[in-house]
Design an enzyme around this catalytic site. Structure first.
Site, short mmCIF file in Angstrom:
data_model
loop_
_atom_site.label_atom_id
_atom_site.label_comp_id
_atom_site.label_asym_id
_atom_site.label_seq_id
_atom_site.Cartn_x
_atom_site.Cartn_y
_atom_site.Cartn_z
N ILE A 14 49.80 15.16 124.67
CA ILE A 14 49.02 15.00 125.91
C ILE A 14 49.28 13.62 126.52
O ILE A 14 49.32 13.46 127.74
CB ILE A 14 47.52 15.21 125.61
CG1 ILE A 14 47.28 16.65 125.10
CG2 ILE A 14 46.66 14.93 126.83
CD1 ILE A 14 45.90 16.89 124.50
N SER A 137 36.85 14.89 123.12
CA SER A 137 37.14 16.21 122.55
C SER A 137 35.86 17.01 122.47
O SER A 137 34.77 16.45 122.26
CB SER A 137 37.71 16.04 121.14
OG SER A 137 37.70 17.27 120.46
N TYR A 162 36.42 13.85 112.59
CA TYR A 162 37.12 13.60 113.86
C TYR A 162 36.11 13.70 115.02
O TYR A 162 36.05 12.81 115.88
CB TYR A 162 38.22 14.64 113.99
CG TYR A 162 38.83 14.83 115.36
CD1 TYR A 162 39.77 13.92 115.86
CD2 TYR A 162 38.51 15.95 116.14
CE1 TYR A 162 40.35 14.12 117.11
CE2 TYR A 162 39.09 16.15 117.38
CZ TYR A 162 40.00 15.23 117.87
OH TYR A 162 40.58 15.43 119.11
#
Ligand SMILES: NC(=O)c1ccc[n+]([C@@H]2O[C@H](COP(=O)([O-])OP(=O)(O)OC[C@H]3O[C@@H](n4cnc5c(N)ncnc54)[C@H](OP(=O)(O)O)[C@@H]3O)[C@@H](O)[C@H]2O)c1
Length: 293
Positions: A14, A137, A162
């Site tokens: 990305i 995210s 994460y």
């Protein structure tokens, strides 16, 4: 005047697509990564579409806070900055520690972009109007919300760790936007949605990355991961490029830009001032020795 943009982890996935989008729009783009060969390949691709200055590659392993500081010094030497996209992020299937002895999910996804941003604030102020974009995210929704320490109590599950580090970074992003409100530096988070990249190819294949309850549903969870990470990286980069450049965001700050490249609601935990205070205390504590004198 030359408009300089930095995209961390911009040699693949990305980040590279974000760098291409900024270069097409006339920014002089500096990308960072660990691998010089991937850096050289990225330079060729970016130079082929650039309408501003020549792109640059700077090598740094952003899991090391010392290297983050070194990168900040190299970037500061380039002069004023108009856009900083903190794109670096990683999910680890097994628990890892960085060279600084810090759990790697928290270090790479939060402490590293936190430190780089704080060290570059003078360059961003000087380059104003300027924008900071922190890549987020949807995994923040699966995160434990305690930030008394770098790691929450309990076993290690890569996806949740994460998500928790991304939650810390989103809480910091919103707090920073308030801290800088009224200045020429605005601050956004960008959620790319999902994309097939090295990160997702490498980690979303093992049931060990999710908590034991979810492991029982692994075939379903895996199918959901596969569906949600099927997009090309170029599509996932739209939220970062929009956050970094779109004129409709002029004068606005503290927004999350969603996968559709439009402002989206923030998860409530990221706007909780107690979470922000704990995250900032932890962040200062673990980066103090790398602050500039
Ligand atoms: N892919 C998804 O579905 C998804 C979904 C939500 C959010 N995100 C977020 O989007 C961002 C980009 O993710 P991605 O999927 O594009 O990841 P990726 O494919 O793993 O990213 C590759 C890039 O990261 C660099 N990189 C990896 N570890 C690094 C480190 N320790 N230090 C410096 N550079 C490093 C690589 O360069 P070198 O190998 O040369 O170092 C390369 O430029 C991350 O913040 C991620 O959390 C991704």
């Amino acid at each position: 005047m030359e408009r300089q943009a930095v995209v961390t982890a911009g040699t693949g996935g990305i980040g590279l697509e974000t760098a291409l989008g900024l270069a097409e729009r006339g920014y002089t783009v500096t990308v960072t990564g660990r691998d010089a060969e991937r850096g050289a390949r990225a330079m060729e691709r970016i130079a082929a579409v650039a309408t501003g200055g020549r792109p640059r590659f700077l090598a740094a392993d952003l899991s090391s806070l010392g290297e983050v500081r070194g990168l900040a010094l190299d970037l500061a030497a380039l002069g004023t900055l108009t856009v900083l996209v903190n794109n670096v992020g990683a999910m680890f299937a097994e628990r890892q520690q960085t060279v600084d002895g810090i759990e790697a999910s928290f270090a790479v996804n939060h402490l590293s972009p936190y430190l780089l941003t704080e060290l570059l604030l003078d360059q961003l102020r000087a380059g104003g109007p300027s924008r900071i974009v922190n890549v987020s995210s949807a995994a923040v929704k699966a995160a434990k919300r305690t930030f008394d320490a770098v790691e929450p109590p309990g076993g290690y599950y890569g996806f949740h760790w994460y998500g928790r580090a991304k939650l810390a970074n989103l809480a910091y992003t919103l707090d920073l936007a308030e801290r800088l409100r009224g200045t020429d530096v605005t601050v956004f988070a960008a959620d790319p949605g999902g994309a097939a990249t090295r990160m997702t190819d490498g980690t979303l294949t093992s049931p060990r990355i999710v908590s034991p309850g979810l492991r029982l549903l692994w075939p379903l969870v895996r199918r959901r991961f596969e569906r949600s990470t099927a997009s090309p990286a170029a599509t996932a980069a739209r939220s970062s490029v929009f956050a970094a450049t779109d004129p409709s965001l002029d004068g606005r700050t503290g927004l999350l830009i969603g996968p559709q490249a439009q402002p989206a609601p923030v998860p409530p935990a990221s706007a909780d001032p107690r979470i922000a205070a704990d995250v900032i205390r932890l962040s200062r504590e673990h980066t103090r020795r790398w602050a500039l004198a």
